[in-house]
Design an enzyme around this catalytic site. Sequence first.
Site, PDB file in Angstrom:
ATOM      1  N   SER A  72      16.518  28.078 -45.743  1.00  9.97           N
ATOM      2  CA  SER A  72      16.393  29.291 -44.927  1.00  9.97           C
ATOM      3  C   SER A  72      17.284  29.220 -43.697  1.00  9.97           C
ATOM      4  O   SER A  72      17.593  28.143 -43.200  1.00  9.97           O
ATOM      5  CB  SER A  72      14.954  29.463 -44.461  1.00  9.97           C
ATOM      6  OG  SER A  72      14.083  29.456 -45.558  1.00  9.97           O
TER       7      SER A  72
HETATM    8  N1  SAH Z   1      11.626  26.068 -46.829  1.00 10.02           N
HETATM    9  C1  SAH Z   1      12.784  25.795 -47.629  1.00 10.02           C
HETATM   10  C2  SAH Z   1      13.305  27.059 -48.277  1.00 10.02           C
HETATM   11  C3  SAH Z   1      13.122  26.964 -49.698  1.00 10.02           C
HETATM   12  S1  SAH Z   1      13.573  28.351 -50.694  1.00 10.02           S
HETATM   13  C4  SAH Z   1      13.837  25.089 -46.845  1.00 10.02           C
HETATM   14  O1  SAH Z   1      13.708  24.953 -45.618  1.00 10.02           O
HETATM   15  O2  SAH Z   1      14.789  24.621 -47.453  1.00 10.02           O
HETATM   16  C5  SAH Z   1      12.040  28.647 -51.516  1.00 10.02           C
HETATM   17  C6  SAH Z   1      11.479  27.512 -52.325  1.00 10.02           C
HETATM   18  O3  SAH Z   1      10.241  27.946 -52.860  1.00 10.02           O
HETATM   19  C7  SAH Z   1      12.340  27.087 -53.505  1.00 10.02           C
HETATM   20  O4  SAH Z   1      12.603  25.717 -53.433  1.00 10.02           O
HETATM   21  C8  SAH Z   1      11.478  27.433 -54.715  1.00 10.02           C
HETATM   22  O5  SAH Z   1      11.636  26.537 -55.794  1.00 10.02           O
HETATM   23  C9  SAH Z   1      10.077  27.343 -54.129  1.00 10.02           C
HETATM   24  N2  SAH Z   1       9.026  28.057 -54.843  1.00 10.02           N
HETATM   25  C10 SAH Z   1       9.075  29.293 -55.413  1.00 10.02           C
HETATM   26  N3  SAH Z   1       7.884  29.607 -55.971  1.00 10.02           N
HETATM   27  C11 SAH Z   1       7.051  28.544 -55.750  1.00 10.02           C
HETATM   28  C12 SAH Z   1       5.700  28.248 -56.096  1.00 10.02           C
HETATM   29  N4  SAH Z   1       4.942  29.108 -56.788  1.00 10.02           N
HETATM   30  N5  SAH Z   1       5.174  27.056 -55.704  1.00 10.02           N
HETATM   31  C13 SAH Z   1       5.917  26.163 -55.015  1.00 10.02           C
HETATM   32  N6  SAH Z   1       7.209  26.373 -54.669  1.00 10.02           N
HETATM   33  C14 SAH Z   1       7.779  27.552 -55.031  1.00 10.02           C
END
Ligand code: SAH
Length: 227
Positions: A72
């Site tokens: 993000s």
């Molecule tokens: N907070 C992260 C941003 C990650 S993007 C950072 O700082 O890098 C969103 C993430 O959510 C992705 O890695 C994706 O695989 C995960 N995601 C999506 N649906 C999910 C679910 N149901 N349970 C756990 N993770 C999930």
Amino acid sequence: MTTGVEKFDGIGMTSARTRVRMVERLREQGIRDEAVLSAMTAVPRHIFVEEALAIRAYEDGPLPIGSGQTISQPYVVARMSELLRAGGKLQRVLEVGTGCGYQTAVLAHLADEVYTVERVAALVAKARRNLRALKLDNVRIKHGDGSADLGEDLEVDGIIVTAAATQIPVALLRYLKTGARMVLPLTNRDDDLRGVQRLTVIDKASDGVREQAYDAVRFVPLLTGLA
Ligand code: SAH
């Protein structure tokens, strides 16, 4: 300022000074919570992205982290952390969507304990490596689906979801203490434009939940199942 992470500081675009400038920009963009600003001064964002992208780590934009996911943008990490804290002290926090673990690392500076769940195994491994390198030992990472019941006995005073949901993930609400909040990107049902996501705060009260929408954002979707 001594942050304890000097050994990760490179020169030029990955230097501590570049990170301080990123935090100054966050302040100009309206982030007011000093605890959040100092957490973001402490966490070296460039170690969370591919080496070739490290020079762009302190620009205010999302970056790819593999498996089709993104880290993000700094403003959004700061804003969500600020909304989650609401000026108070956090003991245990649940994060859904660990990704590369950057938001997790920021939370680890703001809460006593962070429990984070990621559905993509390759990203769980990546986040583990990153968080271990920073010696953040108050984080527990689970390979799981955070859109559903986690099947655990858990009580937290904050939940942050870093993937966009089309409805409130009600299965998680039971983990939240009364008086605590969930922060997530939620597709705004009142918006005419399809797919508009807003940072949304769900406050859990004794008589139900209250929902309030904030900044428009762009997140990858919250999916179900494991990968
Ligand atoms: N907070 C992260 C941003 C990650 S993007 C950072 O700082 O890098 C969103 C993430 O959510 C992705 O890695 C994706 O695989 C995960 N995601 C999506 N649906 C999910 C679910 N149901 N349970 C756990 N993770 C999930």
